[in-house]
Design a protein around this motif. Structure first.
Motif, PDB file in Angstrom:
ATOM      1  N   ARG A 168       4.828  -7.784 -10.810  1.00 26.29           N
ATOM      2  CA  ARG A 168       5.478  -6.834 -10.622  1.00 26.29           C
ATOM      3  C   ARG A 168       5.546  -6.141  -9.194  1.00 26.29           C
ATOM      4  N   VAL A 169       5.453  -5.050  -9.394  1.00 23.26           N
ATOM      5  CA  VAL A 169       5.388  -4.300  -7.757  1.00 23.26           C
ATOM      6  C   VAL A 169       4.262  -3.691  -7.386  1.00 23.26           C
ATOM      7  N   THR A 170       3.827  -3.092  -6.905  1.00 21.42           N
ATOM      8  CA  THR A 170       2.308  -2.529  -7.128  1.00 21.42           C
ATOM      9  C   THR A 170       2.067  -1.423  -5.430  1.00 21.42           C
ATOM     10  N   TRP A 171       1.603  -0.597  -6.359  1.00 20.92           N
ATOM     11  CA  TRP A 171       1.090   0.584  -4.540  1.00 20.92           C
ATOM     12  C   TRP A 171      -0.302   0.726  -4.721  1.00 20.92           C
ATOM     13  N   PRO A 224      -7.604   6.319  -6.669  1.00 20.47           N
ATOM     14  CA  PRO A 224      -7.088   5.678  -8.028  1.00 20.47           C
ATOM     15  C   PRO A 224      -7.001   4.374  -8.477  1.00 20.47           C
ATOM     16  N   GLY A 225      -7.055   3.579  -7.137  1.00 21.79           N
ATOM     17  CA  GLY A 225      -7.075   2.305  -7.627  1.00 21.79           C
ATOM     18  C   GLY A 225      -4.824   2.231  -7.700  1.00 21.79           C
ATOM     19  N   PRO A 226      -5.243   0.776  -7.529  1.00 20.55           N
ATOM     20  CA  PRO A 226      -3.484   0.227  -7.887  1.00 20.55           C
ATOM     21  C   PRO A 226      -2.722   0.968  -8.992  1.00 20.55           C
ATOM     22  N   LYS A 243       2.303  -4.975  -2.882  1.00 22.56           N
ATOM     23  CA  LYS A 243       2.282  -6.663  -3.275  1.00 22.56           C
ATOM     24  C   LYS A 243       3.502  -6.306  -4.361  1.00 22.56           C
ATOM     25  N   GLU A 244       3.794  -7.250  -4.030  1.00 21.00           N
ATOM     26  CA  GLU A 244       4.425  -8.047  -5.166  1.00 21.00           C
ATOM     27  C   GLU A 244       3.576  -9.177  -5.662  1.00 21.00           C
ATOM     28  N   SER A 250       9.104  12.701  -1.534  1.00 21.53           N
ATOM     29  CA  SER A 250       9.075  11.468  -2.377  1.00 21.53           C
ATOM     30  C   SER A 250       8.937   9.886  -2.143  1.00 21.53           C
ATOM     31  N   ALA A 251       9.141   8.726  -2.010  1.00 24.74           N
ATOM     32  CA  ALA A 251       8.848   7.373  -1.622  1.00 24.74           C
ATOM     33  C   ALA A 251       9.709   6.636  -2.810  1.00 24.74           C
ATOM     34  N   PHE A 252       9.772   5.213  -1.741  1.00 25.92           N
ATOM     35  CA  PHE A 252      10.629   4.538  -1.832  1.00 25.92           C
ATOM     36  C   PHE A 252      10.659   3.093  -1.457  1.00 25.92           C
ATOM     37  N   ALA A 253      10.755   1.611  -2.519  1.00 23.54           N
ATOM     38  CA  ALA A 253       9.997   0.003  -2.240  1.00 23.54           C
ATOM     39  C   ALA A 253      11.602   0.041  -2.387  1.00 23.54           C
TER      40      ALA A 253
END
Ligand code: FES
Length: 124
Positions: A109-112, A3-5, A104-105, A33-36
């Motif tokens: 922004r914070v990107t998964w 799906p991309g970032p 990544k930051e 569920s997940a977390f950053a």
């Protein structure tokens, strides 16, 4: 198909050793569920799933760190994890580890970056 970032949140939303950004995703055919969170200046992300038992770990929504803000601490039986790599640091998680997500930051922004086996909910 990848799906991309996926954009998660603003970098400034994650304060040092502070509250985590939580989100849901598909993993092994299951909604989890997940977390950053930000730890020692770096953003890390994991599934919210203890290595001891498949349970969510936060004390309150988005609260994963212990009182000293040094370890991720499971609220169920007290397993502790090194926030830098997700490895068990004590308690009933043994040699287990949290399942890490690639984040990544960049550009404020914070990107998964979903890898094989992980999908955003909107992609399913
Ligand atoms: S479920 Fe996390 S320590 Fe038992």
């Amino acid at each position: 198909m990848n799906p991309g970032p996926i954009d998660l949140c603003a970098a400034e939303d994650l304060s040092e050793h502070g509250r985590a950004y939580t989100f849901d995703l598909m993993w092994q055919g299951e909604c989890v569920s997940a977390f950053a969170l930000r730890f020692k200046g770096r953003v890390v992300a994991y599934l919210n799933r203890c290595a001891h038992m498949p349970a969510e770990m936060d004390w309150n929504p988005g609260e994963f760190l212990d009182a000293d803000r040094s370890f991720i601490l499971c609220s169920i039986h007290g397993a502790s994890y090194d926030p830098r790599n997700g490895q068990c640091a004590g308690g009933p998680c043994g040699r287990g580890a949290l399942v890490a997500l690639a984040v990544k930051e960049e550009g404020g922004r914070v990107t998964w970056y979903p890898s094989a086996g992980f999908e955003p909910l909107s992609f399913t």
